[in-house]
Write a protein that holds these residues in place. Structure first.
Motif, short mmCIF file in Angstrom:
data_model
loop_
_atom_site.label_atom_id
_atom_site.label_comp_id
_atom_site.label_asym_id
_atom_site.label_seq_id
_atom_site.Cartn_x
_atom_site.Cartn_y
_atom_site.Cartn_z
N ILE A 293 0.79 -1.20 -0.09
CA ILE A 293 0.12 0.17 -0.04
C ILE A 293 0.81 1.29 -0.17
O ILE A 293 0.59 2.21 -0.59
CB ILE A 293 -0.86 -0.04 1.23
N GLU A 294 1.80 1.35 0.74
CA GLU A 294 2.71 2.41 0.65
C GLU A 294 3.58 2.66 -0.59
O GLU A 294 3.76 3.92 -1.01
CB GLU A 294 3.91 2.27 1.96
N MET A 295 3.94 1.79 -1.28
CA MET A 295 4.53 1.81 -2.73
C MET A 295 3.41 2.36 -3.53
O MET A 295 3.89 3.08 -4.36
CB MET A 295 5.09 0.38 -3.00
N MET A 296 2.13 1.79 -3.45
CA MET A 296 1.30 2.21 -4.50
C MET A 296 1.05 3.91 -4.17
O MET A 296 0.78 4.67 -5.02
CB MET A 296 -0.21 1.62 -4.07
N LYS A 297 0.99 4.02 -2.81
CA LYS A 297 0.85 5.81 -2.68
C LYS A 297 1.73 6.57 -3.51
O LYS A 297 1.56 7.68 -3.95
CB LYS A 297 0.89 6.13 -1.21
N SER A 298 2.94 6.17 -3.48
CA SER A 298 4.04 6.89 -4.04
C SER A 298 4.49 6.56 -5.54
O SER A 298 4.95 7.39 -6.37
CB SER A 298 5.39 6.72 -3.37
N ALA A 299 3.78 5.22 -6.16
CA ALA A 299 3.83 5.18 -7.64
C ALA A 299 3.39 6.22 -8.41
O ALA A 299 2.33 6.51 -8.23
CB ALA A 299 3.56 3.61 -7.70
N ASN A 300 3.75 6.29 -9.79
CA ASN A 300 3.26 6.90 -10.67
C ASN A 300 2.11 6.32 -11.25
O ASN A 300 1.12 6.96 -11.59
CB ASN A 300 4.49 7.12 -11.89
N MET A 301 2.08 4.99 -11.26
CA MET A 301 0.93 4.09 -11.54
C MET A 301 1.19 2.46 -11.04
O MET A 301 2.27 2.21 -10.78
CB MET A 301 1.05 4.10 -13.35
N VAL A 302 0.17 1.76 -11.37
CA VAL A 302 0.20 0.54 -11.02
C VAL A 302 -0.33 -0.09 -12.56
O VAL A 302 -1.33 0.17 -12.93
CB VAL A 302 -0.76 0.09 -10.14
N VAL A 303 0.44 -1.29 -13.02
CA VAL A 303 0.14 -1.80 -14.24
C VAL A 303 -0.12 -3.36 -13.94
O VAL A 303 0.43 -4.01 -13.32
CB VAL A 303 1.28 -1.65 -14.90
N ALA A 304 -1.14 -3.51 -14.42
CA ALA A 304 -1.73 -5.15 -14.35
C ALA A 304 -2.08 -5.70 -15.83
O ALA A 304 -3.08 -5.38 -16.38
CB ALA A 304 -3.05 -5.20 -13.53
N PRO A 305 -0.98 -6.27 -16.68
CA PRO A 305 -1.00 -6.69 -17.90
C PRO A 305 -1.44 -7.93 -18.16
O PRO A 305 -1.10 -8.78 -18.83
CB PRO A 305 0.41 -6.48 -18.40
N CYS A 306 -2.99 -8.13 -17.70
CA CYS A 306 -3.50 -9.46 -17.71
C CYS A 306 -3.70 -9.86 -19.16
O CYS A 306 -4.06 -9.14 -20.00
CB CYS A 306 -4.77 -9.41 -16.82
N VAL A 307 -3.61 -11.22 -19.19
CA VAL A 307 -3.99 -12.04 -20.53
C VAL A 307 -4.93 -13.22 -20.28
O VAL A 307 -5.04 -13.71 -19.02
CB VAL A 307 -2.43 -12.53 -21.08
N VAL A 308 -5.38 -13.79 -21.22
CA VAL A 308 -6.06 -15.07 -21.43
C VAL A 308 -4.93 -16.25 -21.40
O VAL A 308 -4.19 -15.89 -22.54
CB VAL A 308 -7.04 -15.08 -22.29
N SER A 309 -4.79 -17.07 -20.35
CA SER A 309 -3.55 -17.68 -20.88
C SER A 309 -4.02 -18.93 -21.61
O SER A 309 -5.20 -19.10 -22.05
CB SER A 309 -3.26 -18.52 -19.25
N GLU A 310 -3.17 -19.72 -22.21
CA GLU A 310 -3.52 -20.69 -23.02
C GLU A 310 -4.35 -21.90 -22.70
O GLU A 310 -5.26 -22.47 -23.29
CB GLU A 310 -2.04 -21.56 -23.45
N ASP A 311 -4.48 -22.16 -21.22
CA ASP A 311 -5.51 -23.03 -20.81
C ASP A 311 -6.82 -22.21 -20.54
O ASP A 311 -7.67 -22.93 -20.13
CB ASP A 311 -4.95 -23.59 -19.48
N GLY A 312 -6.96 -21.17 -20.93
CA GLY A 312 -8.35 -20.54 -20.85
C GLY A 312 -8.43 -19.84 -19.53
O GLY A 312 -9.46 -18.78 -19.51
#
Length: 412
Positions: A293-312
């Motif tokens: 949480i402390e890191m989130m507060k000072s970060a420029n952004m949070v990135v979640a590059p989610c994908v659909v994996s090969e198994d669905g």
């Protein structure tokens, strides 16, 4: 008036939560939900079907009052299983007929009987499970044995993963009083795939305890990209590394921290070396939630590059995005499952196509360079969280389902 009298006068509902494992670091939503119920006086008992396998947990775990009953019967022998079956014959009405119709493994059957006996001994009125796989298999059978209602929440893997053997999700939805899922995308998919079996399904978003995540106006921030999650295929972190390599080619000054552990730790480390971006990104392993949480507060952004994996498999609605937006940190994510319902592109965050490293790099660069745009996304993101993802409000919706289930069963 003593505490016992007060409890009786308010008539709190008594619910058993059935979980594959408890606690789990990646299942913050379960802890949030139980705490929200307890704040409103609901009585909760937790049944954990497997042993704890992790070393880091949410700090909210210490606030949960619900007792935990652990039922790891995989280490028990056949004699132990038979003793539980014999107890079922002795104490559970109609057990023989229900046993003949049971469809589960010996381990799941034994766990179901044990929970059913506890239900009757403690006076539990309703069961709720998270994920439509093992936990719901056991909750369903235990509810049948004990003659009470059950509901379950379907998230992502339990909906989309291509299991070798059927998980009987259709039967579970038919028998449940209600099936809850965490996004409109999931709800539409279930109704399309399962038709009438999913007609009772409803959408209730995972929620946030907003008191724990106070809004932090976007001001001066480091050029720091934060990514948090288990190191598994569906998180798409290999795409993040490719995007960072593209930024390096443009001589972009930025650093990135990847928080989390998992089976892809070594492959990701090798990719970092191959791309020559070790000077840009640090993998730090799992961290306690307060530190994240402390890191989130000072970060420029949070990135979640989610994908659909090969198994669905795919992420339904990553908690890290909810947390970041609640705190006022802009987010970048992908057009996977229910994520666009939360990260509305250009309004509450940036939402790019999955597996598109260039689009991800462009989105990250925009947030690094456009301070005013980050402020707009920060305000809009927090507003959406307050409107749709308040844990107390959403847990209240869930409790109303529990109440209706119990009352309808009693009336019937």
């Amino acid at each position: 008036m003593d505490n016992n009298t007060a409890a009786v006068s308010t008539n709190p509902i008594y619910v058993g939560y059935v979980l594959k494992r408890y606690p789990r670091f990646s299942e913050t939503f379960v802890v949030n939900e139980i705490l929200a119920h307890e704040r409103e006086g609901a009585k909760i008992d937790i049944f954990a079907l497997g042993p704890v396998e992790e070393t880091h947990f949410q700090d909210g775990i210490s606030q949960v009052r619900a007792p935990v009953t652990r039922l790891d019967f995989k280490r028990y022998n056949a004699e132990t299983a038979w003793n539980w079956i014999r107890a079922g014959f002795e104490q559970l009405p109609g057990f023989a007929q229900k046993l003949a119709q049971a469809k589960c493994t010996v381990c799941e059957l034994t766990q179901s009987i044990a929970i059913a006996l506890e239900i009757r001994a403690r006076g539990i009125q309703h069961l709720h499970a998270h994920f439509g796989t093992q936990a719901t298999t056991v909750a369903r059978q235990a509810a049948i044995f004990a003659d009470i209602t059950y509901t379950f929440t379907a998230h992502a893997k339990d909906i989309y993963f291509q299991y070798e053997e059927s998980t009987a999700l259709d039967q579970k939805m038919r028998d449940a009083f209600t099936t809850v899922t965490v996004s409109d995308y999931n709800l539409a998919y279930l109704k399309e795939q399962y038709g009438q079996d999913a007609e009772k399904a409803v959408r209730i978003y995972n929620g946030m305890d907003l008191r724990k995540f106070p809004y932090n106006e976007f001001g001066s921030r480091e050029r720091h990209i934060l990514a948090v999650g288990r190191l598994v295929a569906k998180k798409g972190f290999e795409v993040l590394l490719d995007a960072l390599a593209l930024l390096k080619k443009q001589n972009v000054n930025v650093r990135c921290t990847l928080v989390g552990g998992g089976p892809l730790a070594e492959p990701l480390s090798s990719q970092i070396a191959a791309l020559d971006i070790a000077d840009m990104i640090t993998m730090v392993g799992p961290m306690p939630q307060p530190d994240i949480i402390e890191m989130m507060k000072s970060a420029n952004m949070v990135v979640a590059p989610c994908v659909v994996s090969e198994d669905g498999d795919r992420d339904g609605l990553p908690t890290v995005l909810l947390e970041s937006m609640a705190l006022g940190t802009p987010v970048v994510s992908t057009q996977v499952a229910g994520i666009p319902e939360l990260v509305v592109d250009g309004e509450t965050g940036l939402c790019v196509p999955e597996r598109d490293a260039q689009a991800l790099a462009d989105a990250m660069l925009r947030l690094l360079d456009d301070h005013e745009y980050c402020q707009t996304l920060s305000r809009n993101g927090r507003a959406l969280i307050e409107r749709e993802y308040d844990e107390d409000r959403n847990a209240g919706k869930l409790r109303r389902l529990f109440d209706v289930a119990v009352k309808s069963h009693t009336a019937g």
